[in-house]
Scaffold this active site. Structure first.
Site, PDB file in Angstrom:
ATOM      1  N   GLU A  56       2.792   3.809   4.634  1.00  0.00           N
ATOM      2  CA  GLU A  56       2.449   3.293   3.297  1.00  0.00           C
ATOM      3  C   GLU A  56       3.245   4.007   2.223  1.00  0.00           C
ATOM      4  OE1 GLU A  56       1.278   0.272   2.707  1.00  0.00           O
ATOM      5  OE2 GLU A  56      -0.561   0.794   3.770  1.00  0.00           O
ATOM      6  N   THR A  86       6.353   3.933   1.780  1.00  0.00           N
ATOM      7  CA  THR A  86       7.584   4.494   2.349  1.00  0.00           C
ATOM      8  C   THR A  86       8.738   3.500   2.234  1.00  0.00           C
ATOM      9  OG1 THR A  86       6.790   3.679   4.468  1.00  0.00           O
ATOM     10  CG2 THR A  86       6.510   6.027   4.063  1.00  0.00           C
ATOM     11  N   ALA A 144      -5.954  -9.315  -2.819  1.00  0.00           N
ATOM     12  CA  ALA A 144      -6.659  -8.321  -2.008  1.00  0.00           C
ATOM     13  C   ALA A 144      -5.687  -7.300  -1.400  1.00  0.00           C
ATOM     14  CB  ALA A 144      -7.436  -9.014  -0.894  1.00  0.00           C
ATOM     15  N   GLY A 145      -4.388  -7.467  -1.669  1.00  0.00           N
ATOM     16  CA  GLY A 145      -3.398  -6.560  -1.087  1.00  0.00           C
ATOM     17  C   GLY A 145      -2.994  -6.982   0.310  1.00  0.00           C
ATOM     18  N   GLU A 193      10.733 -12.011  -6.043  1.00  0.00           N
ATOM     19  CA  GLU A 193       9.546 -11.266  -6.507  1.00  0.00           C
ATOM     20  C   GLU A 193       9.949 -10.203  -7.547  1.00  0.00           C
ATOM     21  OE1 GLU A 193       6.235 -11.290  -4.424  1.00  0.00           O
ATOM     22  OE2 GLU A 193       5.369 -10.186  -6.099  1.00  0.00           O
ATOM     23  N   ASP A 195       6.568  -6.411   2.738  1.00  0.00           N
ATOM     24  CA  ASP A 195       5.728  -7.616   2.812  1.00  0.00           C
ATOM     25  C   ASP A 195       6.542  -8.846   3.194  1.00  0.00           C
ATOM     26  OD1 ASP A 195       4.002  -5.728   1.839  1.00  0.00           O
ATOM     27  OD2 ASP A 195       3.946  -6.540  -0.192  1.00  0.00           O
TER      28      ASP A 195
HETATM   29  C1  GLA Z   1       2.958  -3.177  -1.843  1.00  0.00           C
HETATM   30  C2  GLA Z   1       4.448  -3.488  -1.928  1.00  0.00           C
HETATM   31  C3  GLA Z   1       5.164  -3.023  -0.663  1.00  0.00           C
HETATM   32  C4  GLA Z   1       4.845  -1.562  -0.335  1.00  0.00           C
HETATM   33  C5  GLA Z   1       3.336  -1.329  -0.379  1.00  0.00           C
HETATM   34  C6  GLA Z   1       2.977   0.126  -0.196  1.00  0.00           C
HETATM   35  O1  GLA Z   1       2.361  -3.944  -0.836  1.00  0.00           O
HETATM   36  O2  GLA Z   1       4.647  -4.878  -2.092  1.00  0.00           O
HETATM   37  O3  GLA Z   1       6.557  -3.216  -0.811  1.00  0.00           O
HETATM   38  O4  GLA Z   1       5.520  -0.695  -1.200  1.00  0.00           O
HETATM   39  O5  GLA Z   1       2.771  -1.791  -1.584  1.00  0.00           O
HETATM   40  O6  GLA Z   1       3.287   0.542   1.093  1.00  0.00           O
END
Ligand code: GLA
Length: 381
Positions: free
Chosen positions: A34, A36, A121-122, A158, A170
């Site tokens: 995370e 990174t 929600a991530g 994005e 992502d």
């Molecule tokens: C978000 C960003 C990713 C990454 C994460 C943290 O999801 O979109 O690129 O940096 O946070 O790991």
């Protein structure tokens, strides 16, 4: 009716005919690695069995007409006159813009879209949307699908069109996800290697029901601190630093920056060790690394919130759990836990009960399956 049936039925209703194509791209959960990706490091996410779907057919002109079932609104734009605005239609427009910037010749299309990745929600609903749109353009315009290239183009959309300064994780996992596997991604070379989920275990997403703003200054501030740390250490990105270098230069680095760097350096190590644990089918080792990851994100990187800490804590103390941590950007959103599959029902019920009693918030939980990345298929009439 499932979402596949719904998006096709909506197409038939709006366009008086059946769609020719169905494209889909998944959301994701990050198992470990995370904060990174923007330091050229390692991440280990998996694509989940929740998707953005688009049912479509090509058009003869250069217009895109897209009806969103979730937003109950239709976006129409011309590929020759893209202008920036606000709202959900900026995702398809941004992808069209980035594809054209990269030299792709695009054709117009029309369709309907639906998404069952929870929004905000991530779990990367936006990356899933971008990759689904890219797959739609690839199909109607007839250019070959290069997963890493498409992920980079969607990331550019994005970053530069939507205005969110995310890393590559992502979009990459939405493009390269594999059935029943997590994927180790080297965010510098974009090399990927699939890693098996340990047999007999399940990945559970636990939504704290607290929300973050990703465009938030906190994310950008972390990025800047990582860049500052890399510059002070004399490396191009924290990927190239190790703990020995950090200790040696400790007196020249501000205390907060030092802790940010320590998180990234140790998290990269943990991620590579997690991939090894997966290869050795070692759920206990993987769970321990997930716990350590959360602690480092809480103490050194400071991107958890109170609810994420509670969720991770409750999960770890519930029977059948190997490890739990926050997942995604943080500041709210979801935790992820590795659990014994046989106990998943009792686990989810116990965690939901305990979390709700402490916080008064109702947490959603998803026991997920790892799914394939973006793909398209013809719709048979
Ligand atoms: C978000 C960003 C990713 C990454 C994460 C943290 O999801 O979109 O690129 O940096 O946070 O790991």
């Amino acid at each position: 009716m499932d979402i596949r049936g719904k998006v096709i039925a909506e197409f038939q209703h709006r366009f008086d005919d059946s769609p020719l194509l169905l494209v889909q791209a998944p959301g994701r959960v990050n198992v470990i690695g995370e904060h990174t990706d923007y330091s050229d490091g390692f991440v280990l996410p998996m694509a989940i069995n929740r998707h953005t779907l688009i049912a479509l057919r090509p058009r003869e002109d250069r217009r895109v007409v897209l009806h969103s079932i979730d937003h109950q609104a239709t976006a129409t734009f011309d590929l020759d006159g893209l202008d920036q605005d606000k709202g959900w239609e900026e995702y398809p427009k941004g992808v069209a813009w980035a594809l054209q910037e990269a030299g792709y010749k695009l054709r117009g299309w029309e369709g309907t879209t639906i998404c069952d990745v929870p929004l905000g929600a991530g779990l990367s609903s936006s990356a899933s949307y971008e990759l689904a749109v890219a797959a739609a353009f690839a199909d109607v315009s007839g250019f070959p699908w290069d997963a890493a290239k498409m992920a980079l183009i969607c990331q550019k959309a994005e970053n530069q069109w939507v205005g969110v300064n995310c890393g590559i994780m992502d979009q990459m996992i939405a493009a390269v996800g594999e059935e029943d596997k997590a994927v180790l991604i080297d965010c510098r070379s974009l090399e990927t290697t699939a890693q098996p989920i340990p047999p007999g275990t399940s990945i559970v997403i636990l939504d704290t029901s607290t929300r973050r703003g990703l465009v938030d200054s906190a994310y950008n501030e972390r990025r800047q601190q990582c860049e500052e740390a890399a510059a002070l250490l004399g490396v191009s990105a924290l990927r190239d630093a190790d703990l020995a270098m950090l200790t040696e230069k400790a007196s020249t680095i501000p205390e907060t920056t030092l802790r940010r760097a320590r998180h990234v350096i140790t998290e990269n190590e943990r991620t590579l060790r997690a991939a090894e644990a997966m290869q050795h089918k070692d759920a206990a080792a993987l769970g321990r690394l997930m716990n350590q990851s959360h602690d480092s994100l809480r103490d050194d990187f400071e991107v958890t919130n109170h609810e994420l800490d509670i969720m991770a804590d409750i999960s770890r103390n519930t029977h059948g759990c190997y490890g739990a941590r926050m997942t995604g950007a943080g500041f709210g959103g979801c935790a992820v836990a590795l659990i014994e599959s046989e106990r998943s029902r009792e686990f989810v019920a116990a965690v939901q009960y305990a979390y709700q009693s402490i916080t008064n918030l109702e947490p959603a939980a998803y026991v997920c399956r790892a799914s394939t990345g973006a793909r398209s298929e013809p719709v048979t009439r």
